[in-house]
Motif scaffolding. Structure first.
Motif, PDB file in Angstrom:
ATOM      1  N   GLN A 271       0.815  -1.217   0.000  1.00  0.00           N
ATOM      2  CA  GLN A 271       0.000   0.000   0.000  1.00  0.00           C
ATOM      3  C   GLN A 271       0.852   1.272   0.000  1.00  0.00           C
ATOM      4  O   GLN A 271       0.340   2.347  -0.334  1.00  0.00           O
ATOM      5  N   ARG A 273       3.667   1.511  -1.856  1.00  0.00           N
ATOM      6  CA  ARG A 273       4.142   1.645  -3.234  1.00  0.00           C
ATOM      7  C   ARG A 273       3.024   2.029  -4.193  1.00  0.00           C
ATOM      8  O   ARG A 273       3.274   2.730  -5.182  1.00  0.00           O
ATOM      9  N   ARG A 274       1.810   1.536  -3.927  1.00  0.00           N
ATOM     10  CA  ARG A 274       0.716   1.760  -4.869  1.00  0.00           C
ATOM     11  C   ARG A 274      -0.508   2.317  -4.169  1.00  0.00           C
ATOM     12  O   ARG A 274      -1.078   1.676  -3.293  1.00  0.00           O
ATOM     13  N   LYS A 275      -0.927   3.511  -4.593  1.00  0.00           N
ATOM     14  CA  LYS A 275      -2.124   4.109  -3.980  1.00  0.00           C
ATOM     15  C   LYS A 275      -3.371   3.301  -4.313  1.00  0.00           C
ATOM     16  O   LYS A 275      -4.344   3.308  -3.558  1.00  0.00           O
ATOM     17  N   GLU A 276      -3.356   2.586  -5.450  1.00  0.00           N
ATOM     18  CA  GLU A 276      -4.518   1.765  -5.804  1.00  0.00           C
ATOM     19  C   GLU A 276      -4.804   0.729  -4.722  1.00  0.00           C
ATOM     20  O   GLU A 276      -5.960   0.403  -4.436  1.00  0.00           O
ATOM     21  N   TYR A 340     -10.963   2.459 -11.534  1.00  0.00           N
ATOM     22  CA  TYR A 340      -9.891   1.792 -12.282  1.00  0.00           C
ATOM     23  C   TYR A 340     -10.474   0.840 -13.318  1.00  0.00           C
ATOM     24  O   TYR A 340      -9.980  -0.282 -13.512  1.00  0.00           O
ATOM     25  N   PHE A 344      -4.618  -1.051 -14.473  1.00  0.00           N
ATOM     26  CA  PHE A 344      -3.312  -0.425 -14.247  1.00  0.00           C
ATOM     27  C   PHE A 344      -2.236  -1.511 -14.301  1.00  0.00           C
ATOM     28  O   PHE A 344      -2.544  -2.701 -14.352  1.00  0.00           O
ATOM     29  N   ILE A 346       1.241  -3.296 -12.625  1.00  0.00           N
ATOM     30  CA  ILE A 346       1.969  -3.464 -11.369  1.00  0.00           C
ATOM     31  C   ILE A 346       3.172  -4.383 -11.574  1.00  0.00           C
ATOM     32  O   ILE A 346       3.228  -5.131 -12.555  1.00  0.00           O
ATOM     33  N   ASP A 396       5.483  -4.348  -6.177  1.00  0.00           N
ATOM     34  CA  ASP A 396       4.155  -3.947  -5.695  1.00  0.00           C
ATOM     35  C   ASP A 396       3.415  -5.122  -5.061  1.00  0.00           C
ATOM     36  O   ASP A 396       2.647  -4.949  -4.116  1.00  0.00           O
TER      37      ASP A 396
END
Length: 509
Positions: A271, A273-276, A340, A344, A346, A396
Motif C-alpha cells: 500500500q 508503493r501503490r495508492k490503488e 480503475y 493499471f 503493477i 508492488d
C-alpha cells in the motif's frame, strides 16, 4: 594363538563398522542462506538448526511437546516458568552446555530482527544454577512453551563478542557453527553442497539414527531433483512436485510420504508503493479475481487446500465456513467503482525454488489478474535472491509462505499483518505495509490472554478484520511430499512443519 584370534576379531569388527557406515544424500530445493540460526526466520534455517543444534523442546508427531535440551519444565507463577536443563551435553567445540548458554541465546534472539517479535514478551532469564533457568515474561503468555521450540542454544564461549546479526551479511556467526546437535558441519559451499558428519559426542544415545554422514545438495528444478533420486544419485528429496508425484508412485524402490500442513501461501499488496492498493475495493477485486481452487486443482494437482483466511483449521483463530471467493464479474464492478475500469500495471515478484510450483502459481495469478485489467510485470528469483528483494519490498505485489511454528494464529498475525515496527519486530514480514492499530492491540491482547474462550474470540476477530479489509490474498495451505529410497525410513521422522528429525533417521542395510 589367543592373542592372534583377538586381534583378528578386532580387525574384523573395525572393518564391519566401516562397512556399515551409512551416508545419506539429500536433495532439497534450497539451502540456508546463512549458518547463523538467528539471522533469518525461515524453513531452511530451522531445518539446519535441527541438524547441528538442538532445541529446548520440539513438537512430536502427535502435536505434543517433547523434551530435548530441557528435560522438564514447571510454571512458578503467571509470569515465570522454570526449565531444567540436560546435563553432560557438549558443543561441537567441546565446551560444556549449561544455563549460561540458554540465557545468552534468548538474549540474542531478542535482538534478532526476524525473531524479536516473538521474544519481545520475555523480560529476562535468570540462572538458578548451572542447569536450571527461570524465564520471566512481561505479562502472562499462553504460548511460552510454543515459543521455546525456537530456542536452539548456541555456544556462548564460541560466539560471544563475535555475534553480530546482519541479514545476508558476512559475519562470524554466518560462517561458523558450534552446536549440540546430532551432526557437525564439515564443509560447505553456499548454493552447491553441505557435508555433515555424525556428532560422536551426541547426548541422545537412545536415538535410532544411523546416518553417519550427510551430503546436502540444493537442486532447484523439481524434475532434476526427482531424476537424481530415480538415478540413485541421492537417497531422499524434498519437495516432490505435484506433477511428478504420480510418476514417482509407479517406480519400484521409491516411497512417498505426503502430509497436509498449516503453511499458508499468500500475496502481499504494498500500500505504500501503490495508492490503488490503499482502496479496499481494489484489494477485494484482486481477491475475487484469483481462483484458488483452480490453482490447487490444475497446478498443484490437489496437493493443497484453497484458503479464504490465514488460520488453518488446526489453529484457534480458524473460522468455519470462511472460504475463498471467486467472482470475476463482481471484481470488475469493484474496479469500476474504485475508478480503475481501465486497469493499471503493477510489478510482482515471486520465488522460483522456494514453494511448491511457486513460479507456475505466480504465472497463473498474473493471467488471472489480467482479466480485471491489471497487467502484471512478473519477475521470479531463486530463494536466496528473492528474500533480499522481499526485505527491501522491491515489488508492488510479493508472494510469501508462512509456517506458524508456534502452531497458533497469532504468529501469523504478528509477523505478516501487524504494523511494521523495527523496534519490536512486529510486522517484520508485512510486505503489504498494511497497518491497523486496533488489530495490533488485539494481537497484543491475544498474546497475553490465558482464557481459551476469550482468546478464541480475539483471534477470530482479527481474522474477520483481515478478511473484511482484504488485507492480503490467502492462496492455499500446501501439502508436503517427500520421497526416498526404500529402506530410508522417512515416515518416522518427517512432520507437518517440514523439520525432519534426521538425527533419528534409521536406514536399513
Amino acid at each position: 594363538m589367543k592373542i592372534k584370534v583377538i586381534i583378528a576379531c578386532c580387525l574384523a569388527l573395525l572393518l564391519y563398522n566401516k562397512a556399515v557406515a551409512t551416508t545419506l544424500k539429500i536433495a532439497y530445493d534450497t539451502d540456508p542462506v546463512s549458518l547463523d540460526p538467528h539471522e533469518q526466520l525461515s524453513e531452511s534455517t530451522l531445518q539446519f538448526s535441527h541438524l547441528v543444534f538442538d532445541p529446548l523442546l520440539r513438537w512430536n508427531k502427535n502435536g505434543q511437546f517433547e523434551a530435548r535440551l530441557a528435560t522438564k519444565w514447571e510454571r512458578l507463577d503467571s509470569h515465570t516458568m522454570r526449565f531444567f536443563l540436560r546435563k553432560n551435553v557438549v558443543f561441537s567445540t567441546g565446551n560444556t552446555f549449561s544455563s549460561k548458554d540458554v540465557a545468552y541465546t534468548i538474549e540474542r534472539l531478542k535482538k534478532s530482527p526476524d525473531f524479536r517479535a516473538m521474544f519481545d514478551t520475555i523480560d529476562k532469564v535468570t540462572m538458578v544454577d548451572e542447569y536450571t533457568i527461570d524465564v520471566h515474561t512481561t505479562y502472562t503468555n499462553p504460548l511460552l512453551l510454543n515459543i521455546m521450540t525456537y530456542v536452539f542454544p548456541i555456544d556462548k564461549a564460541f560466539y560471544q563478542g563475535k555475534d553480530q546479526i546482519i541479514k545476508y551479511g558476512e559475519t562470524f556467526a554466518s560462517r561458523n557453527v558450534s552446536g549440540t546437535g546430532p551432526y557437525i558441519l564439515d564443509n560447505r559451499e553456499l548454493g552447491s553442497w553441505m557435508e555433515l558428519t555424525r556428532n560422536p559426542n551426541y547426548w541422545d544415545k537412545n536415538s535410532k539414527g544411523n546416518a553417519d554422514k550427510i551430503i546436502l545438495t540444493p537442486i532447484r528444478t523439481d524434475s532434476t531433483r526427482l531424476a537424481a533420486l530415480l538415478s540413485g544419485d541421492v537417497d531422499f528429496i524434498f519437495p516432490v512436485s505435484p506433477i511428478d508425484i504420480e510418476r514417482a508412485k509407479k517406480v519400484s524402490g521409491i516411497q512417498l510420504v505426503t502430509l497436509p500442513s498449516t503453511r499458508i501461501l499468500l500475496l502481499h499488496m504494498n500500500q505504500n508503493r501503490r495508492k490503488e492498493f490503499q482502496d479496499v475495493r481494489v484489494r477485494k477485486a484482486i481477491n475475487l479475481a484469483i481462483n484458488q481452487a483452480l490453482i490447487v486443482d490444475k497446478i498443484l494437482k490437489g496437493y493443497a487446500t484453497p484458503a479464504g483466511q490465514l488460520s488453518s483449521d488446526r489453529f484457534l483463530g480458524h473460522i468455519n465456513g470462511l472460504e475463498p471467493e471467486y467472482d470475476v464479474e463482481k471484481a470488475l464492478e469493484l474496479m469500476k467503482e474504485a475508478g480503475y475500469e481501465k486497469g493499471f500495471r503493477i510489478s510482482m515478484m515471486a520465488p522460483n525454488n522456494r514453494y511448491m510450483s511457486d513460479e507456475k502459481v505466480a504465472q497463473a495469478i498474473s493471467a488471472m489478474l489480467s482479466r480485471i485489467g491489471i497487467t502484471v510485470e512478473l519477475k521470479t528469483l531463486p530463494k536466496a535472491q528473492y528474500f533480499k528483494e522481499y526485505d527491501n519490498r522491491s515489488a508492488d505485489m510479493m508472494m510469501l509462505g508462512w509456517q506458524s511454528d508456534t502452531m497458533d494464529s497469532n504468529n501469523l498475525f504478528e509477523f505478516i499483518i501487524a504494523c511494521p515496527d523495527t523496534n519490536t519486530g512486529m510486522g517484520a514480514y508485512n510486505a503489504s505495509e498494511y497497518c491497523r492499530p486496533e488489530i495490533d492491540a488485539d494481537i497484543r491482547q491475544a498474546n497475553r490472554e490465558m482464557n481459551p474462550e476469550r482468546r478464541l474470540r480475539l483471534l477470530q476477530q482479527i481474522e474477520w478484520k483481515i478478511y473484511n479489509d482484504s488485507a492480503v490474498v490467502p492462496l492455499y495451505w500446501q501439502s508436503l511430499t517427500w520421497a526416498a529410497k526404500d529402506g530410508v525410513n522417512i515416515k518416522d521422522i518427517v512432520n507437518d512443519q517440514n523439520y525432519p528429525h534426521i538425527g533419528d533417521l534409521f536406514i536399513e542395510e
